[in-house]
Design a protein around this motif. Structure first.
Motif, PDB file in Angstrom:
ATOM      1  N   LEU A  90      -2.258   7.561   6.035  1.00  0.00           N
ATOM      2  CA  LEU A  90      -1.200   7.243   6.991  1.00  0.00           C
ATOM      3  C   LEU A  90      -1.243   5.749   7.286  1.00  0.00           C
ATOM      4  CD1 LEU A  90       1.012   8.220   8.968  1.00  0.00           C
ATOM      5  CD2 LEU A  90      -0.808   8.621  10.646  1.00  0.00           C
ATOM      6  N   LEU A  91      -0.100   5.069   7.106  1.00  0.00           N
ATOM      7  CA  LEU A  91       0.023   3.632   7.325  1.00  0.00           C
ATOM      8  C   LEU A  91       0.977   3.388   8.491  1.00  0.00           C
ATOM      9  CD1 LEU A  91       0.572   2.628   3.573  1.00  0.00           C
ATOM     10  CD2 LEU A  91      -1.609   2.662   4.811  1.00  0.00           C
ATOM     11  N   LEU A 100       0.822  -1.211   0.000  1.00  0.00           N
ATOM     12  CA  LEU A 100       0.000   0.000   0.000  1.00  0.00           C
ATOM     13  C   LEU A 100       0.857   1.264   0.000  1.00  0.00           C
ATOM     14  CD1 LEU A 100      -2.875  -0.890   2.512  1.00  0.00           C
ATOM     15  CD2 LEU A 100      -3.141  -0.325   0.084  1.00  0.00           C
ATOM     16  N   ALA A 101       2.018   1.188   0.659  1.00  0.00           N
ATOM     17  CA  ALA A 101       2.897   2.359   0.747  1.00  0.00           C
ATOM     18  C   ALA A 101       3.730   2.561  -0.508  1.00  0.00           C
ATOM     19  CB  ALA A 101       3.820   2.202   1.952  1.00  0.00           C
ATOM     20  N   HIS A 131      -1.114  11.386  -1.466  1.00  0.00           N
ATOM     21  CA  HIS A 131       0.166  11.356  -0.762  1.00  0.00           C
ATOM     22  C   HIS A 131       0.068  10.387   0.419  1.00  0.00           C
ATOM     23  CE1 HIS A 131       3.284  13.632   1.906  1.00  0.00           C
ATOM     24  NE2 HIS A 131       3.797  12.563   1.343  1.00  0.00           N
ATOM     25  N   VAL A 132       1.008   9.434   0.488  1.00  0.00           N
ATOM     26  CA  VAL A 132       0.986   8.373   1.503  1.00  0.00           C
ATOM     27  C   VAL A 132       2.203   8.506   2.412  1.00  0.00           C
ATOM     28  CG1 VAL A 132       0.992   5.878   1.899  1.00  0.00           C
ATOM     29  CG2 VAL A 132      -0.208   6.819  -0.078  1.00  0.00           C
ATOM     30  N   CYS A 149       7.250  14.114  11.384  1.00  0.00           N
ATOM     31  CA  CYS A 149       7.804  14.248  10.037  1.00  0.00           C
ATOM     32  C   CYS A 149       6.818  13.768   8.973  1.00  0.00           C
ATOM     33  CB  CYS A 149       9.120  13.484   9.926  1.00  0.00           C
ATOM     34  SG  CYS A 149      10.471  14.209  10.882  1.00  0.00           S
ATOM     35  N   ALA A 150       5.942  12.845   9.347  1.00  0.00           N
ATOM     36  CA  ALA A 150       4.925  12.368   8.404  1.00  0.00           C
ATOM     37  C   ALA A 150       3.728  13.314   8.342  1.00  0.00           C
ATOM     38  CB  ALA A 150       4.468  10.967   8.798  1.00  0.00           C
TER      39      ALA A 150
END
Length: 537
Positions: free
Chosen positions: A478-479, A385-386, A401-402, A467-468
């Motif tokens: 978000l993963l 997924l990422a 955006h991931v 940072c994410a």
């Protein structure tokens, strides 16, 4: 409290560099099921080793009224080769084998002692705890993490200790492994001390003991009772802090008024003396008396103010810093129908059928808990997924955006400061604003400028999330892979608050049921016999 099995009598423990880790600890541990909690780095594992006799105190005494068995965090981690070694009976079974082969060495008979049936007892205990297939020679590599921990625990109980000390026994266990461990502990009817951040496990305890810089403090109930008591303590501390600050402001205002009155009296006295044409010597004496009185008053005021400032400081220290953790809510396109990720007939690498195939569509406001046993492919699915891994077949679409955080927080450079890494992904906000956001997360000025590798586990997770989440543009998806591992209870609460403030889509792999319940899931993606199934939470 019943008669203590272990007691700390004025115990001090110094680190090799001379710093004091514990100072003057006094506490008794009895047969009640006890959970030991505290911040990461406060010394819980060192205390466990001290209680077990692996460490000697620098001063004071550890009094033991019975036999103690201790399992460290590494128990069941694969360091042992066989089940017999993992259970801690390999020296006895090896001696038994040599005796059966004809050995008459007294050392072999000393090693066996009274435990001639130890192998049969281990097999019987393993069978009673749902592990009937194991033999003494079964390789540990063939066991799951949950099975290995249960074997280590069975081995610790074979010698009938009066107190079991377990350090983070549920770390890395899946839901089934945690449930089996809990059943095993509930069947144990002697003393138990569990160091853990697993709230479900702590809820099964009879009492909670908290280790802090102030020492050990007991709470006579399970984790739910402890949490309620801590909330009440924090509310009382907040009230005490507010009262102390109000008293300080009130007294400062009163002192200002008093100083103004004193100044007016001195000025009036000087005018009256001039008007009365008094001799210079009399005027000087009057001035000295006035200045002496003012000086004594100032000393009294300073002493009073110092006491009030100290009360404010003490009250502020009792207020937990993590209570103020806040997340900056970045503007994310969270339209409910906006697609953020899609897998069509995707085939996952290294995953056994039928879990290797999946169809999945994620939209802007979904919050998905990824649940299933260890080894089922959850981490691989997150990497696909990422965009970190490509599917072997099928299609993947990532229109948004991931951001992806793996279990090792590999996205965070351990050699660089958090602030510098955040500036790499967000130049527009400016350093001052980014510092403010980091402080609101509980990362102080020192933490944000130190290399990330020197931070605690909880600080590193906050840094990686910052940072994410604070990137420009912010992630719409978000993963997270097991983000709650190794976090203390306050850091867990901070993480839950952070995720609660995140506005985008979320996929979290976790075995912590309490954590998943606290982050507002909309769906669960579960591993079933026939494959993956997405269900509303």
């Amino acid at each position: 409290m019943t008669h203590p099995i272990l007691a700390l009598d004025g115990v001090f423990l110094n680190l090799p560099d001379g710093r004091a880790l514990f100072s003057n600890l006094h506490h008794g541990f009895d047969q009640r099921r006890t959970g030991l909690v505290g911040r990461n780095g406060v010394g819980k594992s060192m205390l466990a080793r001290l209680l077990a006799g692996e460490l000697a105190p620098s001063a004071g005494r550890v009094l033991r009224g019975g036999r103690v068995a201790y399992l460290s965090q590494q128990a069941g981690s694969g360091q042992a080769a066989s089940v017999a070694e993992l259970a801690g009976i390999a020296a006895i079974t090896d001696a038994l084998a040599r005796i059966e082969a004809g050995s008459a060495d007294p050392r072999d008979f000393d090693a066996v002692g009274e435990h001639w049936d130890i192998g049969a007892r281990l097999r019987q205990a393993c069978q009673a705890h749902g592990l009937p297939q194991l033999t003494l020679d079964t390789p540990v590599a063939a066991l799951s993490g949950g099975e290995a921990m249960r074997v280590a625990l069975v081995g610790a109980t074979l010698f009938d200790p009066d107190l079991l000390i377990l350090d983070e026994p549920s770390n890395h266990l899946d839901v089934e492994g945690r449930a089996a461990l809990l059943r095993q502990l509930q069947a144990w009817h002697k003393g138990l001390l569990v160091i853990s951040h697993d709230r479900e496990l702590l809820d099964a305890m009879d009492c909670i003991v908290e280790l802090s810089a102030d020492g050990l403090r007991g709470y006579g109930g399970n984790y739910a009772f402890y949490e309620q008591a801590r909330r009440q303590e924090q509310e009382a501390a907040q009230d005490a802090l507010g009262h102390a600050r109000q008293e300080l402001r009130r007294d400062e205002a009163a002192r200002r008024t008093q100083r103004e009155r004193q100044a007016r009296r001195q000025a009036r006295g000087s005018r009256d003396a001039r008007d009365a044409n008094q001799a210079a010597i009399l005027l000087g004496r009057g001035k000295d008396r006035s200045e002496g009185s003012a000086g004594r008053l100032r000393q009294q005021h300073e002493a009073t103010r110092s006491g009030q400032v100290e009360r404010v400081r003490e009250a502020a220290q009792r207020v937990a810093a993590d209570a103020a953790v806040r997340i900056h809510a970045a503007a994310v396109d969270t339209a409910s129908q906006r697609r953020v990720a899609r897998l069509e007939a995707a085939v996952l690498p290294w995953v056994a059928p039928p879990l290797d195939r999946i169809d999945l569509t994620l939209t802007g406001r979904q919050r998905v808990g990824l649940v299933g046993p260890n080894g089922s492919g959850k981490s691989t699915l997150l990497k696909v997924l990422a965009g970190r891994l490509d599917p072997l077949a099928g299609a993947r679409s990532l229109p948004a955006h991931v951001a992806y955080l793996d279990q090792g927080l590999g996205s965070l450079d351990p050699r660089r400061a958090t602030l510098d890494q955040l500036l790499d992904v967000n130049r527009g906000a400016g350093q001052d604003l980014l510092r403010t956001w980091l402080v609101q997360l509980g990362l102080d000025a020192g933490a944000v400028t130190r290399p990330a590798g020197l931070l605690s586990g909880g600080e590193r997770l906050k840094a990686a999330l910052a940072c994410a989440l604070y990137a420009d543009p912010p992630p719409a998806l978000l993963l997270l892979d097991e983000p709650s591992n190794h976090l203390d209870l306050r850091s867990l609460a901070a993480l839950e608050a952070m995720l609660d403030g995140y506005q985008g889509a979320l996929v979290v792999a976790s075995h912590d049921r309490v954590f998943l319940e606290n982050i507002g899931l909309t769906h669960r993606l579960a591993v079933l016999d026939g494959g993956w199934r997405l269900e509303e939470s």
